[in-house]
Design an enzyme around this catalytic site. Sequence first.
Site, PDB file in Angstrom:
ATOM      1  N   GLU A 175       1.203  -1.423  -0.169  1.00 12.59           N
ATOM      2  CA  GLU A 175       0.275   0.679  -0.021  1.00 12.59           C
ATOM      3  C   GLU A 175       0.447   1.248  -0.199  1.00 12.59           C
ATOM      4  OE1 GLU A 175      -2.878   0.010   3.451  1.00 12.59           O
ATOM      5  OE2 GLU A 175      -3.777  -1.931   2.121  1.00 12.59           O
ATOM      6  N   GLU A 381      -4.865  -8.807   0.376  1.00 15.70           N
ATOM      7  CA  GLU A 381      -5.397  -7.915   1.979  1.00 15.70           C
ATOM      8  C   GLU A 381      -6.679  -8.122   1.919  1.00 15.70           C
ATOM      9  OE1 GLU A 381      -4.142  -4.867   4.177  1.00 15.70           O
ATOM     10  OE2 GLU A 381      -2.016  -5.588   3.976  1.00 15.70           O
TER      11      GLU A 381
END
Length: 475
Positions: A175, A381
Amino acid sequence: MTTAPSDNRPARRPFPTGFAWGAATAAYQIEGAATEDGRTASIWDTFSHTPGRTENGDTGDTAVDHYHRFREDVRLMADLGLTAYRFSIAWPRVQPTGRGPLSPRGLDFYRALTDELLEHGIAPAATLYHWDLPQELENAGGWPARDTAHRFAEYAALTAEALGDRVPTWITLNEPWCSAFMGYAGGAHAPGRTDPADALRAAHHLNLGHGLAVGALRAALPGSARLSVSLNLHAVRPRSDRPEDQEAARRIDAVGNRIFTGPMLKGRYDDDLLKDTAHLVDWDALLHDGDLAETSRPIDLLGLNYYAPTVVSSPAGGRRLPREDGHGTGSHSVWPGAEDVAFHRADENVTAMGWPIDPTGLSDTLTALHHEFGLPLLVTENGAAFDDTVSPDGTVHDPERTAYVRGHLEAVADAIDAGADVRGYYLWSLMDNFEWGHGYSKRFGIVHIDYATQKRTPKSSAHWYSATIRRGGLD
């Protein structure tokens, strides 16, 4: 809103042979042992020890003590039937200053962890950077400084040389959007800076660091190794068909998604993004010759982290409205060049984070990525926080999480049916843990942690996920 499964879905949905059924964690959230065996401070150590930065002043000093309990945790993974485990390597544990040789004691932990995983038939997937920049590199400028990208590539090469015989899948960054914009623009994440120009510089140097690391990894790893990056791409949806709302969605897509997919997968920054942010940063000075050739080095898999869609509109009359984007409520925007875009969140059917539950955003994004880039995909995720409680008999019943995971696995199956080459699913998270600025107040795990005793208790969602894995699909 949650879209109910269509009536024409089959009663049983097997997943492809070899599909990776996994769970994911991050070093600072679970390891603890923050000052042991030569580990030095990361930006998250500094941030969490700064008063007012995290809920209740919580830190990751002990977390869930995975550093000392990893063998117990791997046995738990094996009992659940996991075939893959995504973890992150703590940069300041293996290279304490962010420069120079690696620490043998830090490497020994990851060697022992990966050996334990392999012994139990669980495929390791290592993330090189999950937000724990060595504080010494932050003191030298952090990700807004170009040199950090080169330090990251050096760290990647050395780590791959040490662990490449054990780890088949390598993820460069987790991220990078959060690292750049929550860390350097919004200030809700470490290092807590609030300069939108620095955030854009950080984004470019994260892109550059990724590309340099891919080159270093290719040189150090066997040819069978698979390289990836995990992006938290925003499933951006305009609130209406009005041109103003369509324009708002374009702006958020630019700084929320294409600022990474463009350089990493196409070798360019799109003109509209550069125009939107030209008043903040001099892109001609920021981009050096050869940068975009580096950022776009080919990868083998594209990782997607997904939790909820992003619904936006243009504020009426140009008014700036309260920020409801799910990334904190501070006064500093995490959207350089799109600060006045309005975000809309659902009032019901949400997780404990206040995030709407909508699996269609996952299937839509996977399908779009397949059509645009044609790469094999991983869901690196996906999961949810709920207010779990321990029953008098010691069990933890969390039907909301089971429903959430089931709905999102249905979405993965929908994307596969639509042609997307999805190779695996890593549930977030294996265990309750330190949830960044929320401290220990939010529980994402399928395994409950009693933080006072460190007792591990699989929740009912863990038993459901285990049965799904053993079945090889949804029933």
